[in-house]
Every structure is written in structure tokens, then in C-alpha cells.
Design a protein around this motif. Structure first.
Motif, mmCIF file in Angstrom:
data_model
loop_
_atom_site.group_PDB
_atom_site.id
_atom_site.type_symbol
_atom_site.label_atom_id
_atom_site.label_comp_id
_atom_site.label_asym_id
_atom_site.label_seq_id
_atom_site.Cartn_x
_atom_site.Cartn_y
_atom_site.Cartn_z
ATOM 1 N N VAL A 1 0.837 -1.194 0.000
ATOM 2 C CA VAL A 1 0.000 0.000 0.000
ATOM 3 C C VAL A 1 0.878 1.251 0.000
ATOM 4 N N LEU A 2 1.919 1.259 0.831
ATOM 5 C CA LEU A 2 2.802 2.416 0.882
ATOM 6 C C LEU A 2 3.539 2.617 -0.436
ATOM 7 N N ARG A 3 3.972 1.536 -1.062
ATOM 8 C CA ARG A 3 4.640 1.660 -2.367
ATOM 9 C C ARG A 3 3.670 2.175 -3.425
ATOM 10 N N GLY A 4 2.428 1.745 -3.357
ATOM 11 C CA GLY A 4 1.425 2.208 -4.308
ATOM 12 C C GLY A 4 1.121 3.687 -4.162
ATOM 13 N N MET A 5 1.274 4.212 -2.969
ATOM 14 C CA MET A 5 1.055 5.645 -2.735
ATOM 15 C C MET A 5 2.366 6.425 -2.855
ATOM 16 N N ASN A 6 3.419 5.765 -3.335
ATOM 17 C CA ASN A 6 4.737 6.360 -3.494
ATOM 18 C C ASN A 6 5.300 6.831 -2.145
ATOM 19 N N LEU A 7 5.008 6.072 -1.097
ATOM 20 C CA LEU A 7 5.515 6.375 0.233
ATOM 21 C C LEU A 7 6.347 5.208 0.771
ATOM 22 N N GLY A 8 6.948 4.455 -0.119
ATOM 23 C CA GLY A 8 7.720 3.281 0.281
ATOM 24 C C GLY A 8 8.870 3.607 1.206
ATOM 25 N N TYR A 9 9.398 4.824 1.133
ATOM 26 C CA TYR A 9 10.512 5.207 1.989
ATOM 27 C C TYR A 9 10.127 5.222 3.463
ATOM 28 N N LYS A 10 8.842 5.387 3.774
ATOM 29 C CA LYS A 10 8.403 5.417 5.177
ATOM 30 C C LYS A 10 8.471 4.032 5.814
ATOM 31 N N ARG A 11 8.435 3.011 5.020
ATOM 32 C CA ARG A 11 8.455 1.642 5.524
ATOM 33 C C ARG A 11 9.889 1.099 5.597
ATOM 34 N N MET A 12 10.857 1.779 5.029
ATOM 35 C CA MET A 12 12.219 1.251 4.936
ATOM 36 C C MET A 12 12.795 0.897 6.299
#
Length: 70
Positions: A54-65
Motif C-alpha cells: 500500500v505504501l509503495r502504491g502511494m509512493n511512500l515506500g521510503y516510510k516503511r524502509m
């Protein structure tokens, strides 16, 4: 959407695994338990990766790193 399909396929595989592998009657519970654990592992692995997807789909994948093991 695919959760019921995976559960149904897993249940069928758990039930038919001893027949497919042609194991001795004494090993039938072990084969069914092993197949059930593998199916549960597949389900929980996919469910655990859902927040990251979900985070990658919203282009927020860096928050999960910081939370992922990768």
C-alpha cells in the motif's frame, strides 16, 4: 479478493496431499499438518506484505524502509 480462493485451494491441497504423495497411513497426519503449515505461511506472508504494498502504491515506500528487514 483472492483470500477465499487461496484458502479453498489450500484446504483441498491439505486434504489431497496424502493421496497425491502416496504416503503410508501412519504418515497421513504429518503430511496434512505440514501442508497446512505451508498454506498458513503463504497466507500470513502475503498478508504481512500488504502494508508495504500500500505504501509503495502511494509512493511512500521510503516510510516503511526502517520497518522492513530488507
Amino acid at each position: 479478493m483472492f483470500l477465499p480462493v487461496v484458502v479453498a485451494a489450500g484446504a483441498a491441497l491439505v486434504w489431497l496431499a496424502p493421496t497425491i504423495t502416496k504416503v503410508a497411513p501412519a504418515l497421513v497426519p504429518v503430511v496434512r499438518l505440514t501442508c497446512a503449515l505451508l498454506t498458513a505461511s503463504l497466507l500470513f506472508g502475503n498478508l504481512a506484505s500488504l502494508p508495504e504494498s500500500v505504501l509503495r502504491g502511494m509512493n511512500l515506500g521510503y516510510k516503511r524502509m526502517g520497518c522492513s528487514g530488507a
